[in-house]
Structure formats: structure tokens, C-alpha cells
Design an enzyme around this catalytic site. Structure first.
Site, short mmCIF file in Angstrom:
data_model
loop_
_atom_site.label_atom_id
_atom_site.label_comp_id
_atom_site.label_asym_id
_atom_site.label_seq_id
_atom_site.Cartn_x
_atom_site.Cartn_y
_atom_site.Cartn_z
N GLU A 155 -14.51 -28.54 101.50
CA GLU A 155 -14.15 -27.09 100.69
C GLU A 155 -13.26 -26.24 102.23
O GLU A 155 -13.81 -24.72 102.32
CB GLU A 155 -15.06 -26.34 100.32
CG GLU A 155 -15.87 -27.09 99.05
CD GLU A 155 -16.50 -26.00 97.85
OE1 GLU A 155 -17.03 -25.39 98.05
OE2 GLU A 155 -16.00 -26.52 96.69
N GLU A 318 -17.44 -32.60 92.78
CA GLU A 318 -18.85 -31.42 92.47
C GLU A 318 -18.67 -30.97 91.67
O GLU A 318 -17.67 -30.65 91.13
CB GLU A 318 -18.79 -30.39 93.64
CG GLU A 318 -19.38 -30.64 95.12
CD GLU A 318 -19.54 -29.57 96.68
OE1 GLU A 318 -20.05 -28.39 95.68
OE2 GLU A 318 -19.20 -30.14 97.04
C1 GAL Z 1 -19.90 -26.04 96.48
C2 GAL Z 1 -20.35 -26.52 98.48
C3 GAL Z 1 -21.45 -27.12 97.91
C4 GAL Z 1 -22.71 -26.13 97.49
C5 GAL Z 1 -21.86 -26.46 96.09
C6 GAL Z 1 -22.87 -24.82 95.09
O1 GAL Z 1 -18.69 -24.34 96.76
O2 GAL Z 1 -19.31 -27.52 98.24
O3 GAL Z 1 -22.03 -27.69 99.55
O4 GAL Z 1 -22.95 -25.10 98.11
O5 GAL Z 1 -20.82 -24.84 96.06
O6 GAL Z 1 -22.34 -25.03 93.91
#
Ligand code: GAL
Length: 683
Positions: A155, A318
Site C-alpha cells: 500500500e 485483502e
Molecule cells: C491494510 C494493510 C494491512 C492491514 C490492513 C488492516 O491497509 O495493507 O497490512 O493493516 O489494512 O485493515
């Protein structure tokens, strides 16, 4: 529809971020993970994202033993690895020895070590150190059969204002403008004595310094995108050299509330440099300000934007299987919603469902963020079981890998426009709502199961029957000409209020609305009136009045047809909505911000004219969404119930329910949060 040329695998990926480095003192847990991974029907893990301190505990001292074991274990367990470069967070020794890697804020304060995602993108030392660890990782795992793809950093975002960044910014400006005379002109230097006589006088925008030169603000944002891409590209050097056959991605993101496009990087530029687009999607399901269906519409919008950036199926790298931990209230997904929301990602073109995270941390910042494995370590809880259900569904859907929606409608989003319109001092400062306005236009199509590509200004317009361009305040002559050509060749263009005001350097157009737009639309836009919330006006369109909110353009009609007329104020009885035939196409101008009821009626008529309809023959109530993916031979219909009660839908031709194997025609019941996936031969 052609199959995606970048497919990674001939199955859908299921898995997520795996952080074994947090559990090296708990070998029994790592062992148990392997059993649970199989049980949850997962197949792919992103490994090593924040593991730099475990891979290089001291400068130049590397330890890959634990990673070797993880790579081998996952592979032997039938899984694959998306291997991360670890630049998203630094070991403490690095910041201590080389403080120049620490970011300097907009207020010119150098940050201390800590947190993550906070390095300087220009620092030569940081770049060197990242290249060293990336090369070591690549050399070590280049031939490892588990290696499926590279996950470069994590990110990317933010900006640094250190001296090295200032120098790099000035170099970037010199390349763009060549001379200070040109720069001073494009930045409108004489305003407030803002000319520069030496390049070294130029500084990045700051809250304690210069922030009023709009051209500078815009160029700084462009520079930040360009410098971030440059940093990313130097991360790639060893990866491309040693593993040219392994695709590369970096995970994109959106705003956490309302899923608006990520603001600080222009992903339309960044997307050109990734092999496969991937992103992290965290909708605020079950909030207290909108219905589940409204949230789902926003999920649809942002996924349609990110898919369209490369025009290929993409990856959700994710999402949470249950809760997040960063919102004021972190609500659990109700039973069934994880499966439904996963199906929605697939429906809009994702080839994966990956989670943050596989196993919940025991300590520190994210110990209460949802995960497949909770602190109970058990497979007997609701979340684990719902994840397993997702796995079971994905296993039956491998035919959809690489297939794509097919859209006749496009909506145009532009990152640079978002920066400029928000920077503009004028209009309604709190009511610009540029991306939200796009969502409102999108909603009409989503409600009617019409597939939409949300595209950017450099993409091909000609494949769409209808192109919707709301609030394109910043627009270059080149883009105006592309829009003109689109209409001339037969396209139907809808543009709205607050479009065509400044050029690519944020300088206003002189002599009225841009001449080419005047030609295409057959109007001149004379004024823009901004409304207080209590101000009232209406537009008469067809046989109804629709309320105006926030903005009304005053229009001088030259050759256009008047389709809607203001009812009040000094522009009462003048045109608010116009249409104009130009070349083989037609251009509509919607001069005021109008409501959902108007959009429905307005677009209904255009869609009927253009014979745009859903790719699926299904009748249903509002709140049920149907999206379609197509291969050369089959059409896959994803029917999803985002309402709070069961629904009966009507399928108007014979289709096969993929999950039950039954042939279906006629009425079908969808449970609350239920879904169906149908397949039908095409041609
Ligand atoms: C994302 C990040 C992850 C984790 C996640 C939590 O933005 O890439 O490492 O922190 O959020 O929602």
C-alpha cells in the site's frame, strides 16, 4: 470476451496475508496453520510483507531459514506464495544508522522511527537497502515452485518533503517546464508576487509555507505519484532481471469510508506499471448511515474503476473475513455477508478472495483485526466456517478465471481532476463531492444491472455507447478533443455542471466555455451558481420537477435542444439540461446537480434510445444486484441479495445454477443475504 492474458492460475486464489515471522517462537502454531489452511480451502498466501527485521536482523546479516521452511511447507501443503518485498516497514537499525530514510512531513518535521509506510521515496540509501534485500530474496526464491507472484511493498502512499525530495521535485519541474519563464506563466506567477527567479526558491507545498499556487499543488501531487512509481520501479530491478516470468503487483487501496478512490496517488498512471492489478477492499458493511445495498453499490463502483484501470480481471489481495480495527465502531459481518460480499468481488471481475489476515496477531496494533484464525486457534468458530464456505464456492468457479464483464456504459473518473477541484477556492467548499457524484450516476446503472466500466481519461472511449463525464472541472484541450471525436463518431456523451473550467495546469479557459465544448454541446456555459442547503430551485424535465442541490449552471443555448428548464431565480425559464446532435453522436449537458429520481428518468430514456440493457434476463426488487462475467462461450450471472429479507427473483430463460447443478427457469428464492450463480451458453 477475450480471456485475461495475465492469469496466474487456472483457479481462483483464496488465502491472504500470512505473517509467520510473528510466530517463530510458536512452532506448534505454524504447524497447525498448515492443517487449518487445508481445512479452510485456501491455496495462496502473501508472505513477508513486513518481515524485513526477521530477514535482515542486522545490516548485511541475512536469515532466510524460517522463510525457506514456510515456502517449502506451503508448497508441500498444496499452496502457492505471493512473495512480498519488505519495504513497507523498516528495521530499527536502518533508521538509526541512516536517519535520512525517515520521512519529513509537510510541516518540515522529520519523523522518528516507528510505524510503517513512512520512508522517504527519494532517499538513495533507502533505495539501495531495498534493492539489496529484494535481490537476496529474488536470488533465494527465484526457482522456488511456491513462488506465484511478487507483492511489491505494501500500500504505497504518503509523501516526503526532505531536501532530497525537494531537489528531485525541482528536477522534475525543470524537465516539465524547461524554463522558469514557462513555469511562472503556467503557475500564474504574478499573482501575489509568486514568480520564481531561481529553481532553488521552489519548495513543495506546506501548511506553514506556500500552498496557494494551484499549479504548484497539482504538480507536487503529480510528482509524488511519479516518485512513488520510480521507487517501485527500482524495487523491481532485481525481480525483473532474475524472475522475468513472475508477474508483479502492488496492492492499491481506497478511502476507508465510502470506498472513494485512493486520493494521494494517481492510480491511472501507477496501473501501467503493474502486471496484474490488485487491491485491498474494506467496505463498511452494516453501518448506521446507509443500507447494505447502498454500501454494495459503492463496492461495485470502486471495483469497476480498479478493474477498468487495466481492463483485465484483478485480484482482491485483502479484505476482512469479519471485522476491521480502524473505524470508530468495528462491526462484525452478519452471518452470510462474508460469503455474499466475496461473491460480489468475483461478480465485478476479481479472480481472488484474499484476507488480511490469516492469523490474528497476539499483540500490538492489529491484534483485534479480523482474521481467518482467531485467538482461540479454532476451526469451530463462525468466521472460520464462513471462510471455508467461501473456499468451497471458489473451487466450483474456476471457469470464471480471466473472464470479464462487458460494458456499454462508461463513467469517467480522473485523479488530477479530483485534486484540482478540491483545491479550487470557490463554488461550495464543502459540497464538491466529485467522486460521490460519480457514485450517484453509477447507482442508476447498478440498480438496473447494467454493467459499467469506470474509466480514466486516457482510455479508449469508442467502445462505449454511452460515456458519462460528471464534473470534469480540469480537462486538457487534448481530452476535450478526444471527447469531441467520440461524439463525432457516434458516441453519446453526458457532461455535467462544473466541467471544462481549467486546463491541465489549473489555468482557466479564456473567452467563455472552451470553444470545442461549445461546438459539441451547442451551448455556452455562462455562470455557475452555488447553493446554500436552504436554497431552493427546481428543473422541469419531461412532465416533472426535480430539485436542484448545490450547483446550477447558467446556460446560453446556441444550437442545442432544451430538455430541462429552471423554475426559479434570475435564470428561471432558461435551459438547465440540453442535448445536441453532433456528427454521428449526441451530447447532453446536465447543468444542475439533481437527485436520484431525475437520474433514473434521464438515463432510462437514453438507455432505451441506445438499446442498452442488462446482460442477464432477471427481474427482481431493488437491492438485488445482478452482474455478469463473460467468456467466449459462457455467460456467468451473479445474483446477489443485499436486502434484509428473502427475495423472489424471476429468471426469464433457462440457466444452470452452478452450485446446485440444477437447471432453472422462472421464480427462484434468494435467502436474506443469499446469492445464486448461474451459467448460460452464449452464441
Ligand atoms: C491494510 C494493510 C494491512 C492491514 C490492513 C488492516 O491497509 O495493507 O497490512 O493493516 O489494512 O485493515
Amino acid at each position: 470476451m477475450k480471456k485475461n492474458s495475465n492469469i496466474l492460475a487456472n483457479y481462483l486464489l483464496h488465502g491472504g496475508d500470512y505473517n509467520p515471522e510473528q510466530w517463530l517462537d510458536y512452532p506448534e502454531i505454524l504447524q497447525k496453520d498448515l492443517v487449518l489452511m487445508k481445512q479452510a480451502r485456501t491455496n495462496t498466501f502473501s508472505v513477508g510483507i513486513f518481515a524485513w527485521a526477521q530477514l535482515e536482523p542486522e545490516e548485511g546479516v541475512f536469515d532466510f531459514s524460517w522463510m525457506d521452511k514456510i515456502m517449502n511447507d506451503i508448497y508441500q501443503n498444496g499452496g502457492r506464495v505471493i512473495l512480498a518485498t519488505p519495504s513497507g516497514a523498516r528495521p530499527a537499525w536502518l533508521s538509526k544508522k541512516y536517519p535520512e530514510v525517515l520521512r519529513v512531513s509537510n510541516e518540515r518535521v522529520q519523523q522518528l522511527h516507528g510505524g510503517r509506510h513512512n520512508h522517504c521515496f527519494t532517499s538513495l540509501i533507502y533505495r539501495q537497502k531495498v534493492q539489496i534485500i529484494n535481490r537476496k530474496l529474488t536470488l533465494r526464491y527465484k526457482d522456488h515452485p511456491a513462488l506465484l507472484m511478487w507483492h511489491v511493498s505494501n500500500e504505497y502512499g504518503g509523501e516526503c518533503h526532505c531536501d532530497q525530495c525537494q531537489d528531485a521535485f525541482r528536477r522534475w519541474l525543470k524537465k516539465k517546464y524547461q524554463t522558469l519563464t514557462t513555469l511562472n506563466h503556467e503557475w500564474w506567477g504574478p499573482f501575489w508576487s509568486h514568480q520564481f527567479t531561481e529553481w532553488s526558491q521552489i519548495q513543495s507545498p506546506s501548511v506553514i509555507g506556500e500552498n496557494s499556487i494551484h499549479g504548484l499543488n497539482l504538480d507536487w501531487k503529480r510528482f509524488v505519484t511519479s516518485q512513488t512509481i520510480d521507487f517501485y520501479q527500482q524495487e523491481l530491478i532485481p525481480l525483473r532481471e532474475l524472475t522475468p516470468h513472475i508477474p508483479v503487483t502492488t496492492n492499491f487501496m481506497s478511502s476507508t469510508v465510502d470506498l472513494l478512490p485512493f486520493k494521494s496517488l494517481d492510480y491511472s498512471q501507477f496501473a501501467k506499471h503493474v502486471d496484474i492489478l490488485s487491491w485491498d477492499c474494506y467496505p463498511t458493511w452494516h453501518n448506521d448511515w446507509e443500507s447494505l445495498a447502498d454500501t454494495a453499490m459503492k463496492v461495485g463502483f470502486i471495483n469497476d474503476l480498479y478493474r477498468s484501470l487495466k481492463g483485465q480481471s484483478f485480484l482482491i489481495l485483502e479484505c476482512t473475513p469479519s471485522v476491521v480495527n480502524v473505524r470508530p465502531i468495528n462491526r462484525a459481518k452478519r452471518p452470510g455477508v462474508h460469503l455474499l460480499s466475496s461473491v460480489q468481488f468475483l461478480a465485478h471481475g476479481s479472480d481472488s478472495i484474499m484476507y488480511f489476515q490469516w492469523r490474528k496477531s497476539r499483540g500490538s496494533f492489529e491484534k483485534f483485526h479480523g482474521a481467518v484464525i482467531d485467538h482461540d486457534g479454532s476451526s469451530n468458530n463462525r468466521v472460520f466456517q464462513e471462510v471455508t464456505q467461501v473456499g468451497q464456492v471458489l473451487e466450483q468457479l474456476s471457469d470464471i478465471v480471466g473472464t470479464m464483464p462487458n460494458s456499454d456504459v462508461a463513467i469517467l473518473y480522473d485523479w488530477e481532476n479530483n485534486w484540482a477541484i478540491n483545491d479550487a477556492q470557490g463554488f461550495g467548499k464543502e459540497t464538491k463531492f466529485y467522486p460521490q457524484t460519480l457514485q450517484q450516476h453509477y447507482q442508476v446503472f447498478w440498480n438496473q444491472d447494467i454493467s459499467v466500466d469506470v474509466i480514466t481519461k486516457e482510455q479508449n472511449f469508442s467502445k462505449y455507447k454511452l460515456l458519462v463525464v460528471p464534473m470534469l472541472y480540469l480537462v486538457s484541450e487534448q481530452t476535450i478533443d478526444r471527447l469531441r471525436a467520440y461524439v463525432e463518431q457516434g458516441g453519446v456523451l453526458v457532461m455535467t455542471y462544473l466541467s471544462g473550467i481549467v486546463n491541465e495546469n489549473d489555468l482557466t479557459y479564456l473567452n467563455g466555455w472552451p470553444q470545442l465544448l461549445q461546438k459539441v454541446f451547442g451551448i455556452n456555459v455562462l455562470e455557475i451558481d452555488s447553493y446554500y442547503p436552504s436554497d431552493r430551485n427546481e428543473v422541469r424535465y419531461g412532465d416533472q420537477n426535480y430539485e436542484v442541490k448545490d450547483y446550477a449552471s447558467v446556460i446560453n443555448v446556441k444550437e442545442a435542444n432544451v430538455e430541462g428548464v429552471y423554475q426559479a431565480d434570475f435564470y428561471a425559464k432558461t435551459a438547465a439540461i440540453t442535448s445536441h446532435s453532433y456528427g454521428k453522436g449526441k451530447a447532453y449537458y446536465v447543468g444542475a446537480r439533481l437527485n436520484e429520481q431525475f437520474h433514473e428518468v434521464f438515463y432510462q430514456k437514453i438507455m432505451a434510445d441506445l438499446q442498452i440493457s442488462s446482460n442477464a434476463a432477471i427481474k427482481h426488487e431493488k437491492g438485488v444486484s445482478v452482474q455478469v462475467r463473460l467468456s467466449d462461450t459462457h455467460s456467468y450471472w451473479f445474483v446477489m441479495n443485499f436486502t434484509e429479507k428473502p427475495q423472489v427473483i424471476r429468471v426469464n430463460c433457462e440457466v444452470k445454477d452452478i452450485l446446485s447443478g440444477e437447471w432453472i427457469k422462472g421464480e427462484v428464492r434468494l435467502e436474506r443475504y443469499g446469492f445464486k450463480i448461474f451459467v448460460k451458453k452464449v452464441g
